[in-house]
Design an enzyme around this catalytic site. Sequence first.
Site, PDB file in Angstrom:
ATOM      1  N   ASP A  57       0.846  -1.189   0.000  1.00  0.00           N
ATOM      2  CA  ASP A  57       0.000   0.000   0.000  1.00  0.00           C
ATOM      3  C   ASP A  57       0.889   1.249   0.000  1.00  0.00           C
ATOM      4  O   ASP A  57       1.843   1.352   0.786  1.00  0.00           O
ATOM      5  CB  ASP A  57      -0.897  -0.004   1.244  1.00  0.00           C
ATOM      6  CG  ASP A  57      -1.909   1.130   1.217  1.00  0.00           C
ATOM      7  OD1 ASP A  57      -2.930   0.979   0.529  1.00  0.00           O
ATOM      8  OD2 ASP A  57      -1.679   2.154   1.876  1.00  0.00           O
ATOM      9  N   GLU A  89      -4.991   2.496  -3.891  1.00  0.00           N
ATOM     10  CA  GLU A  89      -3.536   2.393  -3.976  1.00  0.00           C
ATOM     11  C   GLU A  89      -3.012   1.104  -3.348  1.00  0.00           C
ATOM     12  O   GLU A  89      -1.827   0.972  -3.071  1.00  0.00           O
ATOM     13  CB  GLU A  89      -2.891   3.606  -3.289  1.00  0.00           C
ATOM     14  CG  GLU A  89      -3.055   3.667  -1.783  1.00  0.00           C
ATOM     15  CD  GLU A  89      -4.369   4.278  -1.327  1.00  0.00           C
ATOM     16  OE1 GLU A  89      -4.448   4.659  -0.146  1.00  0.00           O
ATOM     17  OE2 GLU A  89      -5.308   4.378  -2.149  1.00  0.00           O
TER      18      GLU A  89
END
Length: 258
Positions: free
Chosen positions: A102, A145
């Site tokens: 992430d 993301e």
Amino acid sequence: NLYKFLINSSPIQGKDGTTQGVLITLDDITELEEHNTNLQTMVRRLEESQTKIQQQNKELHFLANRDSLTGCLNRRSFNEQFERVFKEAKKTNSELACIMADLDHFKRVNDTYGHAVGDEVIKLLAEILHANTRKNDLVGRYGGEEFFVVLPGLTVEEAFVVAERIRLRIKDESANRFKDGPIVTVSSGIASIKDNPDNPAALNRFADEALYIAKESGRNRVIRWQYDTQYGVHAQLKVKGCETTTESVSEIADLKPE
């Protein structure tokens, strides 16, 4: 107009066996030739159409299974393939590790540099993930993301090396690509099928919990999931990517992507 004829000839022989002449017949095959030409044209067009349809089906299959921004597996397709490789690893008692990655402070990137730059950052991470994994590995965009990588046949230590390489690459590549910023980092959580998850969702959760610890403990690091038998809570076994790290990964063999 152009006419086509089929010409046949046969000798005309006398009583003594000598050739006295030739009998020639002409059959008008103009219409037949036109039909054959039209048929060949139709067959060629059908073949071209079939090839085009097959290509379009491949493209549709790709679009149906891939994230449009990054080209990674979308969540549905990823989960289907993850289920398959998980069952295979359980059946053969083989290694399988996963990485949940992430981007750190991604909202700040969007707010400061705009969503267009944010998209480029996401695509950069996807490129690095593909460049540092093998053809049989699964790389999926799990949302926003966040990315998930499944590494069949790799131990958790080997997966750790892959995750650490990705962590270092994203920082260096973002500095080179975005001259005026942002310099981005990534946090990752890793887990293994040897952690005894009951199903792919459990293994996913283990990696996600390790990622949560990576975020909470300062970001820009790799955390390996482990269950703490003494306290009954999830805890990290190893921490990388921070200044206080004391354990080196130099003893772990460097894995080259295929």
